[in-house]
Write an enzyme that holds these catalytic residues in place. Structure first.
Site, PDB file in Angstrom:
ATOM      1  CB  CYS A 116      36.801  38.100  41.029  1.00 36.80           C
ATOM      2  SG  CYS A 116      37.144  39.794  41.560  1.00 36.80           S
ATOM      3  CG  HIS A 256      40.297  37.112  38.500  1.00 37.06           C
ATOM      4  ND1 HIS A 256      39.582  38.091  37.839  1.00 37.06           N
ATOM      5  CD2 HIS A 256      40.443  37.544  39.774  1.00 37.06           C
ATOM      6  CE1 HIS A 256      39.299  39.065  38.690  1.00 37.06           C
ATOM      7  NE2 HIS A 256      39.808  38.762  39.867  1.00 37.06           N
ATOM      8  CG  ASN A 286      40.190  42.582  39.896  1.00 36.41           C
ATOM      9  OD1 ASN A 286      39.382  42.176  39.074  1.00 36.41           O
ATOM     10  ND2 ASN A 286      40.271  42.081  41.119  1.00 36.41           N
TER      11      ASN A 286
END
Length: 332
Positions: A116, A256, A286
């Protein structure tokens, strides 16, 4: 001679049409909308349903959107960095195919994988190339088809992830805008807590690994959450302190989008007003490498030339970091 900095001069994005809502997930696994929303902040996510299309399709669409919006000619691009955890295939870099498909005939490219944090690391890499004076136009794409590595019978992971892509163009700047500072970190302790166990050189694909579902994402949610909260908050506070920034100086947090509670913990440590914290996790879930550029694209209208943006991310490995960037343009 003015110092060259690397500035973002354009953004683009793409998300698939198909919407996987919490209500739909209720029919697939033992979960419900209230539980998902209260623990993650996610309401829906986009899924690329076409089995013949991979991450490259998402990346190409995002890059084409970037080129169209900015009026950039593809042959002017020097380099394409594709931040992704889900390349089309293990060998033959997806970035190379993407560059060719968008007409970037003079560019070279490669994939960058840091879970990520991939896009954040890609920003750092692009900036270094620009600041060296060697290249003038570097496209960084964050794209992931997470649905290709998710077990939709595993309620711990299938509620979290979605598919999408975002792209940015980095160019030289002599006005002092662009990337100002970065703090990037990693710790191999995270290897056991967030991973795909099979398919690499350590455990090659076999009938057994497929039967055991070892090609899907495994996540020890509680442990990852604990590390993400502490490290993302710490690193974001640290980059503010190192650059003598107060909460008043920071215009926007570009965090994020993994979990709303992690975003809230980070912004709280930074002492930011809620209206400075950009969130779109409710729409996309996500999207791994795509979360940061999707935020930039969704909220581009809000950014003003000279705005101070703090980027923060945390991913498997573990990988994490924060970047301080001054926005370089007002959207026309």
């Amino acid at each position: 001679m003015s110092k060259i900095t690397a500035a973002i001069t354009a953004v683009g994005a793409y998300v698939p049409d198909f919407v996987l809502s919490n209500q739909m997930l209720e029919t697939m696994v033992d979960t419900n909308d209230e539980w998902i929303t209260s623990r993650t902040g996610i309401k829906e996510r986009r899924i690329l349903k076409d089995k013949d299309k991979g991450t490259s399709y998402l990346a190409i669409k995002a890059a084409e959107n970037l080129l169209e919006k900015s009026g950039t000619k593809p042959e002017e691009i020097d380099m394409v960095i594709l931040a992704t955890a889900t390349p089309d295939m293990p060998v033959a870099a997806t970035a190379v195919y993407v560059a060719t498909q968008i007409g970037a005939v003079n560019a070279f490219g490669y994939d960058l994988q840091a879970a990520c944090s991939s896009f954040l690391y890609g920003m750092s890499t692009a900036a270094a190339y620009i600041q060296s004076g060697r290249y003038k136009k570097v496209v960084v794409i964050g794209a992931d088809k997470m649905s290709s590595i998710i077990d939709y019978t595993d309620r711990a992971t299938c509620i979290i992830f979605g598919d999408g892509a975002g792209a940015v163009l980095f160019e030289p700047n002599e006005e002092g805008f662009g990337l100002q500072d970065e703090i990037l970190r990693s710790d191999g302790i995270g290897r056991e807590f967030l991973k795909i166990e099979a398919g690499g050189s350590l455990l090659p694909a076999s009938h057994e690994t497929v039967d055991n579902k070892q090609h899907y994402v495994f996540q020890d949610g509680k442990t990852v959450f604990k590390y993400a909260v502490s490290n993302m908050a710490d690193i974001s506070e640290k980059i503010m302190q190192r650059n003598n920034l107060t909460s008043d100086d920071v215009n926007w947090l570009i965090s994020h989008q993994a979990n709303k509670r992690i975003i809230d913990a980070t912004s709280s440590r930074m002492n930011l007003d809620e209206n400075k914290v950009l969130v779109n996790i409710e729409k996309y879930g996500n999207t791994t490498s795509a979360t940061l550029p999707l935020l930039l694209n969704d909220f581009e209208n809000l950014f003003k030339k000279g705005d101070n943006l703090i980027f923060a991310s945390f991913g498997g490995g573990f990988t994490w970091g924060s970047i301080y960037l001054k926005w370089a343009y007002d959207k026309k």
